[in-house]
Design a protein around this motif. Structure first.
Motif, short mmCIF file in Angstrom:
data_model
loop_
_atom_site.label_atom_id
_atom_site.label_comp_id
_atom_site.label_asym_id
_atom_site.label_seq_id
_atom_site.Cartn_x
_atom_site.Cartn_y
_atom_site.Cartn_z
N PHE A 11 48.35 38.11 44.42
CA PHE A 11 47.43 39.23 44.14
C PHE A 11 48.19 40.55 44.19
O PHE A 11 48.00 41.43 43.36
CB PHE A 11 46.29 39.27 45.17
N ARG A 12 49.06 40.67 45.20
CA ARG A 12 49.79 41.92 45.37
C ARG A 12 50.65 42.19 44.12
O ARG A 12 50.67 43.29 43.58
CB ARG A 12 50.68 41.85 46.61
N GLY A 13 51.36 41.14 43.68
CA GLY A 13 52.19 41.31 42.49
C GLY A 13 51.35 41.69 41.28
O GLY A 13 51.73 42.56 40.49
N ALA A 14 50.18 41.06 41.15
CA ALA A 14 49.33 41.33 39.98
C ALA A 14 48.78 42.75 40.03
O ALA A 14 48.74 43.45 39.02
CB ALA A 14 48.19 40.31 39.93
N VAL A 15 48.36 43.19 41.22
CA VAL A 15 47.85 44.56 41.36
C VAL A 15 48.95 45.55 41.04
O VAL A 15 48.75 46.53 40.31
CB VAL A 15 47.30 44.80 42.78
N ARG A 16 50.16 45.28 41.55
CA ARG A 16 51.29 46.17 41.30
C ARG A 16 51.65 46.22 39.81
O ARG A 16 52.23 47.19 39.34
CB ARG A 16 52.52 45.69 42.08
N SER A 17 51.35 45.16 39.08
CA SER A 17 51.73 45.12 37.66
C SER A 17 50.76 45.92 36.78
O SER A 17 51.03 46.14 35.62
CB SER A 17 51.81 43.67 37.17
N VAL A 18 49.63 46.34 37.36
CA VAL A 18 48.70 47.18 36.59
C VAL A 18 49.29 48.60 36.56
O VAL A 18 49.61 49.15 37.61
CB VAL A 18 47.30 47.20 37.23
N PHE A 29 39.76 50.55 42.67
CA PHE A 29 40.33 49.23 42.88
C PHE A 29 39.37 48.15 42.39
O PHE A 29 39.73 47.26 41.63
CB PHE A 29 40.65 49.02 44.36
N LYS A 30 38.13 48.29 42.80
CA LYS A 30 37.13 47.27 42.49
C LYS A 30 36.79 47.23 41.00
O LYS A 30 36.72 46.16 40.39
CB LYS A 30 35.86 47.55 43.32
N ASN A 31 36.58 48.39 40.40
CA ASN A 31 36.10 48.44 39.02
C ASN A 31 37.20 48.38 37.98
O ASN A 31 36.96 47.92 36.87
CB ASN A 31 35.29 49.73 38.79
N ILE A 32 38.36 48.87 38.31
CA ILE A 32 39.41 49.01 37.29
C ILE A 32 40.61 48.11 37.58
O ILE A 32 41.05 47.36 36.71
CB ILE A 32 39.88 50.48 37.19
N ILE A 33 41.16 48.19 38.78
CA ILE A 33 42.40 47.48 39.06
C ILE A 33 42.16 45.97 39.20
O ILE A 33 42.84 45.15 38.59
CB ILE A 33 43.08 48.02 40.34
N LEU A 34 41.17 45.62 40.02
CA LEU A 34 40.94 44.21 40.31
C LEU A 34 40.63 43.38 39.06
O LEU A 34 41.21 42.30 38.89
CB LEU A 34 39.83 44.08 41.37
N PRO A 35 39.73 43.84 38.17
CA PRO A 35 39.45 43.02 36.98
C PRO A 35 40.71 42.76 36.15
O PRO A 35 40.84 41.71 35.52
CB PRO A 35 38.45 43.86 36.19
N GLN A 36 41.63 43.71 36.13
CA GLN A 36 42.87 43.51 35.38
C GLN A 36 43.82 42.61 36.13
O GLN A 36 44.45 41.71 35.56
CB GLN A 36 43.53 44.86 35.09
N ALA A 37 43.93 42.85 37.44
CA ALA A 37 44.86 42.06 38.26
C ALA A 37 44.44 40.59 38.28
O ALA A 37 45.27 39.70 38.19
CB ALA A 37 44.92 42.63 39.68
N LEU A 38 43.12 40.34 38.39
CA LEU A 38 42.66 38.95 38.45
C LEU A 38 42.97 38.22 37.15
O LEU A 38 43.35 37.05 37.17
CB LEU A 38 41.16 38.90 38.75
N ARG A 78 45.50 38.87 35.22
CA ARG A 78 46.94 38.64 35.18
C ARG A 78 47.39 37.56 36.16
O ARG A 78 48.45 36.96 35.98
CB ARG A 78 47.69 39.94 35.55
N VAL A 79 46.61 37.31 37.22
CA VAL A 79 47.06 36.41 38.28
C VAL A 79 46.70 34.96 37.99
O VAL A 79 47.18 34.05 38.65
CB VAL A 79 46.50 36.87 39.65
N ILE A 80 45.85 34.73 36.98
CA ILE A 80 45.33 33.37 36.76
C ILE A 80 46.44 32.30 36.63
O ILE A 80 46.34 31.25 37.27
CB ILE A 80 44.36 33.31 35.55
N PRO A 81 47.50 32.53 35.85
CA PRO A 81 48.52 31.47 35.75
C PRO A 81 49.13 31.10 37.10
O PRO A 81 49.26 29.92 37.42
CB PRO A 81 49.56 32.08 34.81
N GLN A 82 49.48 32.11 37.89
CA GLN A 82 50.07 31.83 39.21
C GLN A 82 49.03 31.20 40.14
O GLN A 82 49.34 30.31 40.91
CB GLN A 82 50.55 33.13 39.85
N TRP A 83 47.82 31.72 40.04
CA TRP A 83 46.77 31.20 40.90
C TRP A 83 46.50 29.74 40.58
O TRP A 83 46.26 28.93 41.47
CB TRP A 83 45.50 32.05 40.75
#
Lengths: 219, 244
Positions: free
Chosen positions: A107-114, A133-142, A144-149
């Motif tokens: 998650f940290r890597g994905a958030v940082r990649s936004v 974070f909730k409205n903008i960063i998280l929807p994008q980070a999640l 991006r994280v799906i493959p790793q997750w």
């Protein structure tokens, strides 16, 4: 080969009875891991110094020790100080706490990649940091994280098998039992391996579907 | 008075970027900040809504001082348009515009979308409402980000070099939207070297150099009879199409 099929069909029902335990253990642990992982990731990105340090120490400890040791500690060690769990609960906690450390890093890597401009734009609109974070960063980070997750989810599905060491009768424990009753270890572990492959493939396909479903151009 | 900027100072380490900048704006005015690069224009703009925290100085909007406590509420009155657009990548164009009213102004979903379509229409993007930002051209992205700012119904919009990330053939569509807003009475503070907008829509040009305002006045005066040698030299360069 046909002998193996006969063997498989005979013992399949008993093994399959362990699937709800395996999947329940896995799903509970993944949910705990995702929730705690998000909190840890938040702490490591936005937290004040002490909060950052606490989260970092957590991640290092749980990544730095074997999951089997963590599980044995929770199930056999904690009762000595009066904290007692049944085997399944102990396994859920152990796998959940362990995967949380890994998920936090993903998650940290994905958030940082936004790109930082996304949060800047959210703040400029008048959103607070958490709102942004909730409205903008998280929807994008999640997204991006799906493959790793997905990787982590499949890894943990297989790791549920070590719960057999503390007496959870999931499918691996059941297979071992059949093995000792029939002495057909080759057949039974081949059977159990096939079941794991089916489960992990289904999970992989579902997550791939989700990944495609939520994908957005440019993300 | 709508905006009062008082004695803004900002340093990064030893580098003093802003050395005490003050000016005012009345409602409905458009001002353009010009000057050589590295002179603190964008930093000044970011200090006005505290995207960058000034080291010293005060900003008043409608007589109320911007502080860390009222920051989020004040930013809703002072919209910001970025050089590189910063549209929210995961949201369709219309949702980019609707999210402000929806999350910050208490609009329900339908009202927020209605307003968003209205603002997209204002910038000529109704037909691209369902596209994602990555599917828009740079000029369309910047117009969408202007619509996002408009949907907050701000008292003032800050534009940080809104056309400098665009190919020359795309700047025109953004400048014409800005001209239109200015003529509708929107209060605008623009960091830009876009001579077209400055001549046509600006009430005043603020010329900065070395972290200070060295000259300010109506475009006619600045462009036709600049008082300072530095202003004259700079305008010479950009009027002849070059980049300083």
């Amino acid at each position: 080969m046909s002998e193996w099929f006969d063997f498989a069909i005979e013992h399949l029902p008993y093994v399959l009875q362990g699937i709800p335990t395996t999947l329940g253990l896995w799903a509970s642990a993944m949910v705990i891991g995702a929730a705690l992982g998000l909190v840890l990731a938040w702490a490591r990105i936005y937290g004040s110094r002490p909060i950052y340090l606490a989260a970092t120490v957590y991640v290092e400890i749980f990544r730095g020790t074997p999951m089997l040791v963590q599980m044995l500690f929770i199930y056999l060690g904690l009762p000595e100080i009066g904290i007692v769990f049944d085997p399944l609960t102990a396994a859920i906690i152990a796998i959940g706490l362990n995967t949380a450390a890994y998920q936090a890093e993903y998650f940290r890597g994905a958030v940082r990649s936004v790109p930082v401009g996304q949060m800047a734009a959210a703040r400029a609109l008048g959103m607070g940091q958490f709102q942004g974070f909730k409205n903008i960063i998280l929807p994008q980070a999640l997204r991006r994280v799906i493959p790793q997750w997905s990787n982590e989810a499949i890894l943990e599905l297989k790791y549920t098998s070590i719960a057999y060491a503390i007496g959870v009768t999931e499918i691996t424990a059941r297979a071992e039992k059949i093995g000792y009753e029939t002495f057909q270890f080759f057949e039974v572990f081949l059977l159990i391996a096939a079941i794991y492959v089916v489960m992990t493939s289904v999970v992989a396909q579902i997550l791939l579907f989700v990944e495609k479903r939520v994908s957005v151009p440019g993300l | 008075m709508l905006l009062r900027v008082e004695n803004i100072h900002k340093s990064y380490g030893d580098a003093e970027i802003l050395k005490g900048v003050s000016f005012d704006m009345e409602p409905g005015q458009s001002k353009v900040i010009m000057g050589p690069s590295g002179t603190g224009k964008s930093t000044l703009l970011r200090c006005i809504n505290h995207l960058t925290e000034p080291d010293q100085g005060h900003v008043f909007v409608d007589g109320e001082e911007l502080t860390s406590k009222n920051l989020n509420a004040m930013r809703q009155k002072v919209a910001f348009v970025f050089q590189d657009f910063n549209l929210f990548t995961h949201l369709r164009t219309v949702d980019n515009v609707a999210i402000g009213p929806r999350k910050l102004r208490g609009f329900d979903k339908k009202a927020a979308l209605d307003l968003a379509y209205q603002e997209l229409d204002r910038v000529g993007l109704s037909d691209r409402a369902d596209a994602y930002p990555a599917e828009l051209s740079g000029g369309q992205q910047q117009r969408a980000s202007i619509a996002r700012a408009l949907a907050m119904e701000p008292k003032l919009i800050l534009f940080d070099e809104p056309t400098s990330a665009l190919d020359p053939e795309l700047t025109g569509e953004v400048v014409s939207v800005m001209n239109k807003l200015a003529s509708e009475g929107m209060t605008m503070l623009v960091v830009s070297h876009e001579i077209g907008f400055a001549r046509q829509a600006a009430d005043e040009i603020i010329f900065m150099e070395g972290g200070k305002i060295i000259e300010q006045g109506p475009p006619s005066q600045i462009f036709e009879a600049p008082q300072q040698d530095r202003t004259r030299a700079f305008l010479n360069v950009i009027e002849h199409g070059g980049h300083e």
